[in-house]
Design a protein around this motif. Sequence first.
Motif, short mmCIF file in Angstrom:
data_model
loop_
_atom_site.label_atom_id
_atom_site.label_comp_id
_atom_site.label_asym_id
_atom_site.label_seq_id
_atom_site.Cartn_x
_atom_site.Cartn_y
_atom_site.Cartn_z
N PHE A 99 5.87 3.38 -0.71
CA PHE A 99 5.03 2.26 -0.30
C PHE A 99 5.48 1.73 1.06
N GLU A 100 4.55 1.02 1.75
CA GLU A 100 4.83 0.55 3.09
C GLU A 100 5.97 -0.46 3.16
N LYS A 115 0.84 -1.20 0.00
CA LYS A 115 0.00 0.00 0.00
C LYS A 115 0.87 1.25 0.00
N PRO A 116 0.44 2.27 -0.75
CA PRO A 116 1.19 3.52 -0.71
C PRO A 116 0.99 4.21 0.64
N THR A 117 2.03 4.86 1.13
CA THR A 117 1.94 5.58 2.40
C THR A 117 1.91 7.08 2.21
#
Length: 131
Positions: free
Chosen positions: A93-94, A64-66
Motif C-alpha cells: 500500500f502507498e 490505496k494499493p500500489t
Amino acid sequence: MGTASPFLPRTGDLAADPGRGGRIGIITSLPSAECAHYRLRSPAGDEEWTAPADGTTLTPVPAKPTHATLATGPEPVYDRQASQASMPIVVHFEDGTTAEATAILTPAEMERLYAQAGRLLADHDARWGKP
C-alpha cells in the motif's frame, strides 16, 4: 447494527470527517489533557480543525494499493475440483503497509501468465544474457 471495532486514529493517519462534509484530514494530535479533541489538518495544509475525542465523527481512509508481489510463504496450489490455482501474494500500500492475500487464477489466466512471464524472461535474456 454491526460490532465493528471503533476507529481509534493515530497521529499521521488519514481520516474522513463526515461532520465536516466528509473532508479528509491528517491526524496531527490526539486527545490529551491539554486538548480534548483530535486535531486534523488537510493534506494540502490549508485548513485545520478539531473532531470530538470519542472519534465518533471520524472514519478511516484506507491507503490505496500500489502493487503486489509473490509471497515467500506457502507454495501455490492447484485445486482440480474448483479448476483454479491459488497463489499467495503480498499487497503493498502507498502508506508502506502490506497485507497477505491470495491470487486466484483460472486455467486461462495461468496460461496467459505463463506466456507473459516467458516473454519477459526472453526479453531479459536478450538484453542481459542467461543467468
